[in-house]
Motif scaffolding. Structure first.
Motif, PDB file in Angstrom:
ATOM      1  N   HIS A  55     -15.356  -9.213  33.000  1.00 33.04           N
ATOM      2  CA  HIS A  55     -14.273  -8.627  32.213  1.00 33.04           C
ATOM      3  C   HIS A  55     -13.404  -9.654  31.500  1.00 33.04           C
ATOM      4  CE1 HIS A  55     -15.236  -5.096  34.782  1.00 33.04           C
ATOM      5  NE2 HIS A  55     -14.913  -4.441  33.685  1.00 33.04           N
ATOM      6  N   TYR A  56     -13.586 -10.949  31.787  1.00 33.14           N
ATOM      7  CA  TYR A  56     -12.725 -11.973  31.192  1.00 33.14           C
ATOM      8  C   TYR A  56     -13.508 -13.042  30.440  1.00 33.14           C
ATOM      9  CZ  TYR A  56      -9.577  -9.541  34.281  1.00 33.14           C
ATOM     10  OH  TYR A  56      -8.873  -8.545  34.905  1.00 33.14           O
ATOM     11  N   LEU A  57     -14.798 -12.825  30.235  1.00 28.51           N
ATOM     12  CA  LEU A  57     -15.614 -13.788  29.498  1.00 28.51           C
ATOM     13  C   LEU A  57     -15.239 -13.793  28.016  1.00 28.51           C
ATOM     14  CD1 LEU A  57     -19.193 -13.140  30.940  1.00 28.51           C
ATOM     15  CD2 LEU A  57     -17.769 -15.146  31.328  1.00 28.51           C
ATOM     16  N   SER A  58     -15.359 -14.948  27.393  1.00 31.77           N
ATOM     17  CA  SER A  58     -15.165 -15.054  25.953  1.00 31.77           C
ATOM     18  C   SER A  58     -16.415 -14.542  25.239  1.00 31.77           C
ATOM     19  CB  SER A  58     -14.913 -16.513  25.574  1.00 31.77           C
ATOM     20  OG  SER A  58     -16.068 -17.293  25.858  1.00 31.77           O
ATOM     21  N   PRO A  59     -16.297 -14.180  23.956  1.00 33.42           N
ATOM     22  CA  PRO A  59     -17.476 -13.699  23.225  1.00 33.42           C
ATOM     23  C   PRO A  59     -18.618 -14.700  23.208  1.00 33.42           C
ATOM     24  CG  PRO A  59     -15.475 -13.218  21.998  1.00 33.42           C
ATOM     25  CD  PRO A  59     -15.075 -14.105  23.138  1.00 33.42           C
ATOM     26  N   GLU A  60     -18.310 -15.998  23.068  1.00 36.45           N
ATOM     27  CA  GLU A  60     -19.383 -16.995  23.030  1.00 36.45           C
ATOM     28  C   GLU A  60     -20.113 -17.100  24.368  1.00 36.45           C
ATOM     29  OE1 GLU A  60     -15.464 -19.325  23.674  1.00 36.45           O
ATOM     30  OE2 GLU A  60     -16.163 -17.624  22.467  1.00 36.45           O
ATOM     31  N   GLU A  61     -19.383 -16.894  25.465  1.00 38.21           N
ATOM     32  CA  GLU A  61     -20.030 -16.926  26.771  1.00 38.21           C
ATOM     33  C   GLU A  61     -20.914 -15.697  26.966  1.00 38.21           C
ATOM     34  OE1 GLU A  61     -17.073 -19.112  29.826  1.00 38.21           O
ATOM     35  OE2 GLU A  61     -16.184 -17.423  28.749  1.00 38.21           O
ATOM     36  N   VAL A  62     -20.440 -14.547  26.495  1.00 38.06           N
ATOM     37  CA  VAL A  62     -21.236 -13.322  26.590  1.00 38.06           C
ATOM     38  C   VAL A  62     -22.564 -13.507  25.853  1.00 38.06           C
ATOM     39  CG1 VAL A  62     -21.371 -10.898  25.891  1.00 38.06           C
ATOM     40  CG2 VAL A  62     -19.256 -11.785  26.892  1.00 38.06           C
ATOM     41  N   ARG A  63     -22.512 -14.211  24.747  1.00 35.35           N
ATOM     42  CA  ARG A  63     -23.729 -14.427  23.944  1.00 35.35           C
ATOM     43  C   ARG A  63     -24.592 -15.547  24.504  1.00 35.35           C
ATOM     44  NH1 ARG A  63     -19.697 -13.856  19.647  1.00 35.35           N
ATOM     45  NH2 ARG A  63     -19.904 -11.785  18.676  1.00 35.35           N
TER      46      ARG A  63
ATOM     47  N   VAL B 136     -13.151 -27.770  32.407  1.00 33.36           N
ATOM     48  CA  VAL B 136     -13.032 -26.366  31.993  1.00 33.36           C
ATOM     49  C   VAL B 136     -13.053 -25.528  33.265  1.00 33.36           C
ATOM     50  CG1 VAL B 136     -14.115 -24.469  30.721  1.00 33.36           C
ATOM     51  CG2 VAL B 136     -14.201 -26.806  29.801  1.00 33.36           C
ATOM     52  N   HIS B 137     -12.037 -24.712  33.483  1.00 37.85           N
ATOM     53  CA  HIS B 137     -11.981 -23.925  34.718  1.00 37.85           C
ATOM     54  C   HIS B 137     -13.122 -22.929  34.796  1.00 37.85           C
ATOM     55  CE1 HIS B 137     -10.682 -20.757  37.518  1.00 37.85           C
ATOM     56  NE2 HIS B 137     -10.059 -21.724  38.157  1.00 37.85           N
ATOM     57  N   ASN B 138     -13.383 -22.230  33.702  1.00 39.53           N
ATOM     58  CA  ASN B 138     -14.559 -21.364  33.566  1.00 39.53           C
ATOM     59  C   ASN B 138     -14.474 -20.042  34.304  1.00 39.53           C
ATOM     60  OD1 ASN B 138     -17.117 -20.937  32.411  1.00 39.53           O
ATOM     61  ND2 ASN B 138     -18.187 -21.717  34.206  1.00 39.53           N
ATOM     62  N   ASP B 139     -13.334 -19.707  34.881  1.00 35.54           N
ATOM     63  CA  ASP B 139     -13.208 -18.412  35.559  1.00 35.54           C
ATOM     64  C   ASP B 139     -11.741 -17.988  35.630  1.00 35.54           C
ATOM     65  OD1 ASP B 139     -14.150 -16.124  36.755  1.00 35.54           O
ATOM     66  OD2 ASP B 139     -14.481 -17.020  38.729  1.00 35.54           O
TER      67      ASP B 139
END
Length: 296
Positions: free
Chosen positions: A205-213, A158-161
């Motif tokens: 600014h590019y995080l997914s909702p699940e990552e934000v949580r 997973v690149h992750n960024d």
């Protein structure tokens, strides 16, 4: 703790050209790579153009700031083995005790470094700063990155960024065309069961909702981030603008707003890529097919 609760947000890894130019030009790393102009920098490393004294070719050298080897080892383990048309290639490396001339004492650079192909072009962030991309360019660039993600995800990476600053557009490799998009910066990539560095989760600014949580970063998270990049290509503005914390909170409250200027066929693709539920998003290979149909 969710990312929203965190007291600080990680700095943008793709921040613009570094101010660490003075005193590092003409430094020769490993007796081979003569450093030239800075190309960019972030919290963990700086990238300079360099001349390979053995071959006479220009390359890009990513020099890690920390004296410890963890960030370098992490990227070496992932990035150095990747071979794909849409991923910047690592062609060499070096580190402590390799015979390099010592960097100036007032610089906080480490001496572990990666040597990569020099992409003759610009990063997507700087391109979008002036104007939105055309639909033709967006299809070409996003298809290329989706193909890179297909390659990565099939290998459990997973690149992750995913963000504009980590996408380089090589114009020299595609004369007269839109350019070939290449993915770079695997500093916080996740491979297999490996966890991302605790201090590094993608760019706000590019995080997914699940990552934000505070959830796990998965291949579906890469797809969400790429959807935001595609929307930014078409509109010229971030899908969730504002301060990092404000932007992340907005991500948890709803889907990105797609303006009426974006064609319906594009809207359908973007809605699918940015589905709030990870399981509802297409795979990278499915994204390639969806984008290909847009060009018909």
């Amino acid at each position: 703790m969710t990312l929203i609760d965190a007291p600080a947000v990680r700095a943008d890894r793709g921040a613009g050209p570094s101010g660490h130019d003075s005193g590092v030009r003409d430094v020769v790393l490993g007796g081979r790579y003569r450093l030239g102009a800075p190309l960019g920098g972030g919290s963990e490393a700086y990238v300079n153009e360099a001349l390979d004294l053995r071959t006479g070719t220009s390359v890009a050298v990513k020099i890690f700031r920390t004296r410890g080897g963890a960030p370098f080892d992490r990227e070496m383990a992932t990035h150095s083995r990747l071979r794909h048309r849409n991923i910047v290639r690592v062609i060499g490396s070096g580190g402590q005790g390799d015979g390099s001339k010592e960097l100036p004492d007032d610089q906080d650079w480490g001496r572990n470094y990666l040597v990569m192909d020099l992409v003759e072009g610009r990063d997507l962030r700087s391109l979008l700063r002036h104007a939105p991309a055309s639909e033709h360019q967006t299809v070409a660039w996003m298809t290329g990155i989706a193909r890179a993600l297909t390659y990565l995800h099939r290998r459990g990476i997973v690149h992750n960024d995913i963000k504009p600053g980590n996408i380089l557009v090589d114009f020299a490799a595609d004369p007269g065309g839109p350019g070939i998009a290449k993915l770079t910066d695997f500093g916080i990539a996740i491979k297999g069961r490996q966890e991302a560095p605790k201090s590094s989760s993608g760019t706000p600014h590019y995080l997914s909702p699940e990552e934000v949580r505070g959830g796990e970063s998965t291949s579906a998270s890469d797809i969400y981030s790429l959807g935001l990049v595609a929307l930014e290509c078409l509109t010229g503005t971030k899908a969730f603008p504002g301060a990092p914390l404000e932007s992340m909170v907005a991500r948890t409250l709803g889907e990105p707003r797609i303006p009426g200027t974006v064609r319906r066929r594009w809207s359908m693709v973007l809605h699918a890529m940015t589905d709030p539920v990870p399981a509802g998003r297409p795979s990278a290979s499915q994204v390639v097919g969806m984008l290909r149909r847009l060009s018909w």
